[in-house]
Scaffold this active site. Sequence first.
Site, PDB file in Angstrom:
ATOM      1  N   GLU A  12       0.823  -1.219   0.000  1.00 51.77           N
ATOM      2  CA  GLU A  12       0.000   0.000   0.000  1.00 51.77           C
ATOM      3  C   GLU A  12       0.860   1.274   0.000  1.00 51.77           C
ATOM      4  O   GLU A  12       0.356   2.363  -0.282  1.00 51.77           O
ATOM      5  CB  GLU A  12      -0.914   0.018   1.230  1.00 51.77           C
ATOM      6  CG  GLU A  12      -1.988  -1.056   1.180  1.00 51.77           C
ATOM      7  CD  GLU A  12      -2.736  -1.183   2.490  1.00 51.77           C
ATOM      8  OE1 GLU A  12      -3.962  -1.292   2.447  1.00 51.77           O
ATOM      9  OE2 GLU A  12      -2.086  -1.171   3.560  1.00 51.77           O
ATOM     10  N   ASP A 198     -12.244  -5.476  -2.023  1.00 53.70           N
ATOM     11  CA  ASP A 198     -13.155  -6.641  -1.989  1.00 53.70           C
ATOM     12  C   ASP A 198     -14.470  -6.167  -1.393  1.00 53.70           C
ATOM     13  O   ASP A 198     -14.561  -5.056  -0.870  1.00 53.70           O
ATOM     14  CB  ASP A 198     -12.540  -7.745  -1.105  1.00 53.70           C
ATOM     15  CG  ASP A 198     -12.289  -7.254   0.312  1.00 53.70           C
ATOM     16  OD1 ASP A 198     -13.213  -7.352   1.133  1.00 53.70           O
ATOM     17  OD2 ASP A 198     -11.192  -6.738   0.597  1.00 53.70           O
TER      18      ASP A 198
HETATM   19  N1  SAH Z   1      -2.990 -12.420   4.564  1.00 52.75           N
HETATM   20  C1  SAH Z   1      -3.327 -11.075   4.153  1.00 52.75           C
HETATM   21  C2  SAH Z   1      -4.040 -10.364   5.265  1.00 52.75           C
HETATM   22  C3  SAH Z   1      -4.522  -9.026   4.877  1.00 52.75           C
HETATM   23  S1  SAH Z   1      -5.594  -8.397   6.075  1.00 52.75           S
HETATM   24  C4  SAH Z   1      -2.044 -10.375   3.781  1.00 52.75           C
HETATM   25  O1  SAH Z   1      -1.137 -10.359   4.602  1.00 52.75           O
HETATM   26  O2  SAH Z   1      -1.974  -9.854   2.669  1.00 52.75           O
HETATM   27  C5  SAH Z   1      -6.458  -7.199   5.128  1.00 52.75           C
HETATM   28  C6  SAH Z   1      -5.835  -5.830   5.054  1.00 52.75           C
HETATM   29  O3  SAH Z   1      -6.568  -5.050   4.118  1.00 52.75           O
HETATM   30  C7  SAH Z   1      -5.934  -5.061   6.362  1.00 52.75           C
HETATM   31  O4  SAH Z   1      -4.842  -4.187   6.478  1.00 52.75           O
HETATM   32  C8  SAH Z   1      -7.273  -4.306   6.237  1.00 52.75           C
HETATM   33  O5  SAH Z   1      -7.181  -2.979   6.721  1.00 52.75           O
HETATM   34  C9  SAH Z   1      -7.607  -4.296   4.750  1.00 52.75           C
HETATM   35  N2  SAH Z   1      -8.864  -4.949   4.347  1.00 52.75           N
HETATM   36  C10 SAH Z   1      -9.205  -5.157   3.043  1.00 52.75           C
HETATM   37  N3  SAH Z   1     -10.373  -5.810   2.945  1.00 52.75           N
HETATM   38  C11 SAH Z   1     -10.812  -6.036   4.212  1.00 52.75           C
HETATM   39  C12 SAH Z   1     -11.949  -6.716   4.753  1.00 52.75           C
HETATM   40  N4  SAH Z   1     -12.852  -7.303   3.970  1.00 52.75           N
HETATM   41  N5  SAH Z   1     -12.076  -6.769   6.107  1.00 52.75           N
HETATM   42  C13 SAH Z   1     -11.149  -6.207   6.891  1.00 52.75           C
HETATM   43  N6  SAH Z   1     -10.028  -5.580   6.429  1.00 52.75           N
HETATM   44  C14 SAH Z   1      -9.847  -5.490   5.099  1.00 52.75           C
END
Ligand code: SAH
Length: 230
Positions: A12, A198
């Site tokens: 990001e 998403d």
């Molecule tokens: N295993 C993944 C985890 C990502 S967590 C990885 O390491 O790439 C998701 C991240 O994107 C968090 O920082 C959150 O702020 C954001 N995010 C995007 N979609 C989300 C959702 N549906 N629910 C919660 N956070 C979300």
Amino acid sequence: MIIGIIAAMSEELALLLEDMDVTSKEDKAKMTFHKGNLWGKEVIAVVCGVGKVNAAVCAQILASEYKVDKVINVGVAGGIGKDIYPGDVVIANNLVEHDMDTTAFGDPHGQIPRLDTFDFKCDEELVTLAEEACNETSDIKSFKGRIVTGDQFVASIDKIQWLSSEFEAFACEMEGGSIAHTCYLNNIPFVVIRSISDNANNGAHMDFEKFTPIGVRNSTTILEKMLKKM
Ligand code: SAH
């Protein structure tokens, strides 16, 4: 004026760092704080890691050690509502921690007990600048509204329906509310700008992988336009 820019994940911040003239780097709390010039502004850009604790620690370091004047949190989020699609941008006007729950005492979901506010309001000037930046591009659709934060990747229709009915939220993510909370405690103006990766429904984790790049591109575009106006 020093602006702190926080993103949760390295991807990001990647596009922004390509454009930044980094003059120094410092590691604190397992985070790297990049000091330098970005689009004509003095900034400190940092990847805080995922979740509320990382985000709060990071925002507090920006406040106490770097004495930043403003904080901007950029990144991706899950969209809430059927009209919001991957790539769209949500500018928060306020944030709530959706996983704070002392409802046993009669408090509403999200209320932090004994705190004098329910939501954390973004700085009006920063919100307006973000809106103006969005209006400058015809190819990015934008929304302004509440973003909710919790230590949970939301990937269920039941949960998004609840976040929508309980909080009237436009997007959910895992850091913004905690950064907002920390800025509130330190009296620092802040804004959270997220682009949708998403729709927080079943399969959100697959959409997340697919759409995060476009989300990052769009939130970075808005940030660039915004900083150039400041
Ligand atoms: N295993 C993944 C985890 C990502 S967590 C990885 O390491 O790439 C998701 C991240 O994107 C968090 O920082 C959150 O702020 C954001 N995010 C995007 N979609 C989300 C959702 N549906 N629910 C919660 N956070 C979300």
